[in-house]
Design an enzyme around this catalytic site. Structure first.
Site, PDB file in Angstrom:
ATOM      1  N   THR B 156      -0.317   6.226 -10.651  1.00  0.00           N
ATOM      2  CA  THR B 156       0.806   5.268 -10.625  1.00  0.00           C
ATOM      3  C   THR B 156       0.749   4.469 -11.935  1.00  0.00           C
ATOM      4  O   THR B 156       1.234   4.947 -12.952  1.00  0.00           O
ATOM      5  CB  THR B 156       0.763   4.351  -9.379  1.00  0.00           C
ATOM      6  OG1 THR B 156      -0.511   3.721  -9.299  1.00  0.00           O
ATOM      7  CG2 THR B 156       1.041   5.140  -8.121  1.00  0.00           C
ATOM      8  N   LYS B 182      -7.189   8.358  -8.290  1.00  0.00           N
ATOM      9  CA  LYS B 182      -6.263   7.411  -8.912  1.00  0.00           C
ATOM     10  C   LYS B 182      -6.595   6.030  -8.370  1.00  0.00           C
ATOM     11  O   LYS B 182      -7.103   5.896  -7.249  1.00  0.00           O
ATOM     12  CB  LYS B 182      -4.816   7.761  -8.630  1.00  0.00           C
ATOM     13  CG  LYS B 182      -4.428   7.630  -7.201  1.00  0.00           C
ATOM     14  CD  LYS B 182      -3.226   6.748  -6.913  1.00  0.00           C
ATOM     15  CE  LYS B 182      -3.129   5.506  -7.689  1.00  0.00           C
ATOM     16  NZ  LYS B 182      -2.381   4.451  -6.957  1.00  0.00           N
ATOM     17  N   THR B 193      -9.482   2.316  -0.978  1.00  0.00           N
ATOM     18  CA  THR B 193      -8.562   1.448  -1.678  1.00  0.00           C
ATOM     19  C   THR B 193      -8.061   2.152  -2.915  1.00  0.00           C
ATOM     20  O   THR B 193      -7.879   1.552  -3.947  1.00  0.00           O
ATOM     21  CB  THR B 193      -9.288   0.155  -2.024  1.00  0.00           C
ATOM     22  OG1 THR B 193     -10.576   0.513  -2.524  1.00  0.00           O
ATOM     23  CG2 THR B 193      -9.477  -0.672  -0.804  1.00  0.00           C
ATOM     24  N   GLU B 279      -5.654  -2.364 -13.407  1.00  0.00           N
ATOM     25  CA  GLU B 279      -4.436  -2.792 -14.099  1.00  0.00           C
ATOM     26  C   GLU B 279      -4.732  -3.853 -15.151  1.00  0.00           C
ATOM     27  O   GLU B 279      -5.220  -4.924 -14.854  1.00  0.00           O
ATOM     28  CB  GLU B 279      -3.408  -3.298 -13.082  1.00  0.00           C
ATOM     29  CG  GLU B 279      -2.756  -2.147 -12.349  1.00  0.00           C
ATOM     30  CD  GLU B 279      -1.846  -2.583 -11.215  1.00  0.00           C
ATOM     31  OE1 GLU B 279      -1.036  -1.755 -10.801  1.00  0.00           O
ATOM     32  OE2 GLU B 279      -1.962  -3.725 -10.762  1.00  0.00           O
ATOM     33  N   ASN B 401       2.224  -6.439 -12.994  1.00  0.00           N
ATOM     34  CA  ASN B 401       2.542  -6.720 -11.600  1.00  0.00           C
ATOM     35  C   ASN B 401       3.711  -7.668 -11.394  1.00  0.00           C
ATOM     36  O   ASN B 401       4.245  -7.768 -10.298  1.00  0.00           O
ATOM     37  CB  ASN B 401       1.304  -7.224 -10.869  1.00  0.00           C
ATOM     38  CG  ASN B 401       0.370  -6.077 -10.595  1.00  0.00           C
ATOM     39  OD1 ASN B 401       0.757  -5.136  -9.905  1.00  0.00           O
ATOM     40  ND2 ASN B 401      -0.813  -6.117 -11.168  1.00  0.00           N
ATOM     41  N   THR B 406      10.715  -3.195 -11.548  1.00  0.00           N
ATOM     42  CA  THR B 406      11.926  -3.334 -12.374  1.00  0.00           C
ATOM     43  C   THR B 406      11.821  -2.541 -13.660  1.00  0.00           C
ATOM     44  O   THR B 406      10.806  -1.940 -13.939  1.00  0.00           O
ATOM     45  CB  THR B 406      12.169  -4.817 -12.697  1.00  0.00           C
ATOM     46  OG1 THR B 406      10.955  -5.387 -13.157  1.00  0.00           O
ATOM     47  CG2 THR B 406      12.663  -5.544 -11.486  1.00  0.00           C
TER      48      THR B 406
END
Lengths: 406, 406
Positions: B156, B182, B193, B279, B401, B406
């Site tokens: 992702t 991933k 998780t 991230e 995040n 969007t």
């Protein structure tokens, strides 16, 4: 059960921590910070009943030990001194002696017994208090008589001072309750995760005061989270000097609930100010969970939502990413029937009794662009509820905390 | 107790999930994502013993239900299909039917029983799977035979694919264990998780495989945290197709521990890759707590440190703000004697048996500028220890995040 505010009290406009009768407060620049005020005090004309709650962190800082000892001595205080920029935490025996000296010199300066002085510090952990600066500051106590200076002097990375006062009539006497607080980083639910000082001119015994403090703290300062961290220094301290000469308050007094209600309001408004002024925050997030089996469970679920980094960043981005709210609820560790779950962002219902509705996303965004974002979660488990507050997670949080000491 | 790696196995260079005998994997662009690969599969020439562990989130996504039912049916799997971009989570009865259809069409395409197919999805929660795209993708299974395509298709917001394979000789047979994973956001200790797939050509019964999976997962995927969130979709799945024809492995087999050791290495390296590619992360943080009463307690304290937003931002800022480490330990909720605490950042000892040393801060900074930052905490409570991994908290985490959808 939480009480609905019927507002049997008046909010005093632009009032400070010195609003109750017989209190004076001030603050100065002692030199611990570059140019901002960094040393403050509160003084009561007469010894006051006092109570405190402290951080649950294993590493309680030296000033907390000294303050606890003072309260054990007589449950009375007449003064509080606070410095910012240095937490006097993890400073060993020397740190403890420094806190004792800070207490004793303040008592000498004020002409009162050292056991009547509480000390408090906030700032960097693990550095010795610069005692020359502290001594210099204590010698200057009284130089300022502006409570707003006190409210500035206790701040660290806070952007705004936090203060409020209300008046409530008890036994025909105009009792005032005031509060001042600092927060910003390291703000997390399990108590005492900030500094907060409450003053009142009500007459009330120390035991009752302690009980009232636990009750009001549980539904205010214990209901906020900024970053899930919990500091070594934080406490809520209340002084009640009795100068309104009301009939002594206690839990069986017919007006006790009205007094608690007013106090609760003070504490809750301070807590919300702390959450809203969380490091880097742009929004206050208010999460209510109702229909829960227990108030504790409701608060736990609400905290899981408001503490989720993914929810916090989505709200910062004004993105109605409700899936993250669901995911945070599911990961809270508190069991519930998912078929009874309802969720709304502001006025827009997204899930009703476990069913996803075809909601209108722009209505969610209308809520998300506001200064305060409301999330409503409803369960079919019972009749308890809780509201918690937090803030969004932003670039500025990272900026502030990546370079705090430099 | 954790085992020290004696490395009785070989790491295979540049090897993928299809390395064990009899496995094929591939991935394509199905159109769920703009241009990146988004649909992948693993296929074994023969039915394989299989086991899985799942997220503890209350809201388990539909594909997890379907995979659990498949495993309950026979504890065997022959294929796995995965899509990214859409989690098929909180999608109700329709989502469940979609996952079933994804399983059945895959089985038809492969000519195997539907109960031998596991399905998995990752991405946005609460949107229906675009079944026209999924159907089109299933029709194209076999178009790619590059395992690297599978490893890309499951990502992702990950920046890198995560894969590894080792070879370990068991009963004179060259057993291979491979893994692909991933991760990125929503990575938190309480299992499952992330998505992680393990393949091996060892022969092993499903019960023993499940036991091995719990054991290896507990010290790998359950020891990482990115942001404290825990997703609705995550699982670790292992397939053992027995094509090396070794004597069937089980916990009493003399070579069981060597097999587990190799598997543990695969899982742990994948877990570290996930933490490092969290991230926005720029650094891997490795925290070891030793001298604890229990391994669980040691892991809990280490997780409290690596999960602290204040520690994470300080490390991002390469600031040796050890007070935040102390504060996180104290707030972990796990009791310990603070006089027995020692702390080092990399090679630099900061606290020894509760005493703050006059350490040389530039030595800490030398550790903090590295890609992997090591924190060592030692207690005097017992002889248990644990190591956990996490990452720093950066501007990019917020950026990713705040604007995910969007």
């Amino acid at each position: 059960m939480e009480h609905t505010l019927s507002k049997s009290f008046n909010i005093l406009e632009n009032a400070h921590i010195d609003q109750p009768k017989g209190f004076i407060a001030g603050g100065i620049h002692a030199g611990l910070r570059k140019s901002k005020l960094d040393f403050g005090w509160i003084y009561s004309e007469v010894p006051a009943s006092a109570a405190a709650v402290y951080t649950q962190n294993t590493f309680q800082a030296a000033p907390l030990e000294v303050t606890q000892e003072a309260l054990k001595h007589s449950s009375q205080l007449q003064a509080v001194v606070v410095n910012s920029a240095n937490a006097n935490s993890y400073t060993g025996e020397q740190g403890y002696q420094d806190a004792i000296q800070m207490q004793q010199l303040t008592a000498e300066k004020m002409g009162i017994d050292p056991s009547l002085v509480a000390v408090s510090s906030t700032g960097v952990i693990g550095e010795m208090l610069p005692m020359d600066l502290i001594k210099g500051a204590i010698a200057r106590i009284g130089e300022s008589e502006a409570a707003a200076d006190f409210e500035h002097a206790i701040l660290t990375t806070d952007l705004k001072t936090k203060h409020i006062a209300v008046e409530v009539e008890i036994d025909g006497k105009p009792i005032t309750i005031a509060g001042a607080a600092k927060g910003s980083g390291m703000i997390h639910p399990n108590m005492a995760t900030m500094l907060s000082f409450i003053t009142t001119d009500a007459k009330i015994e120390a035991d009752s005061l302690q009980q009232g403090l636990r009750q009001t703290t549980d539904q205010s300062f214990n209901r906020i989270t900024v970053d899930g961290d919990c500091s070594t220094n934080d406490m809520v301290l209340v002084l009640a000097n009795g100068m309104q000469n009301n009939e002594t308050l206690h839990p069986q007094h017919p007006e006790w609930h009205r007094f608690i209600e007013a106090w609760q309001f003070v504490s809750r408004e301070l807590a919300k100010m702390i959450a809203k002024d969380g490091e880097g925050a742009t929004k206050l997030i208010e999460v209510t969970v109702e229909g829960a089996k227990s108030e504790q469970g409701a608060a736990g679920m609400a905290k899981a939502v408001v503490g989720s980094s993914l929810v916090k960043t989505a709200i910062y981005g004004e993105d109605a990413n409700w899936g993250r709210i669901i995911s945070a609820l599911g990961a809270s560790g508190i069991p519930f029937d998912k078929h009874g779950l309802s969720l709304a962002i502001g006025p827009e219902q997204i899930i009703q009794d476990g069913e996803l509705l075809s909601f209108y996303e722009p209505n969610c965004v209308k809520e998300l662009v506001k200064d305060t974002v409301h999330l409503f979660i409803s369960l079919k488990e019972g009749s308890e509820k809780a509201t918690v507050w937090g803030c969004d997670l932003t670039y500025d949080y990272v900026q502030i905390n990546a370079s705090y000491r430099t």
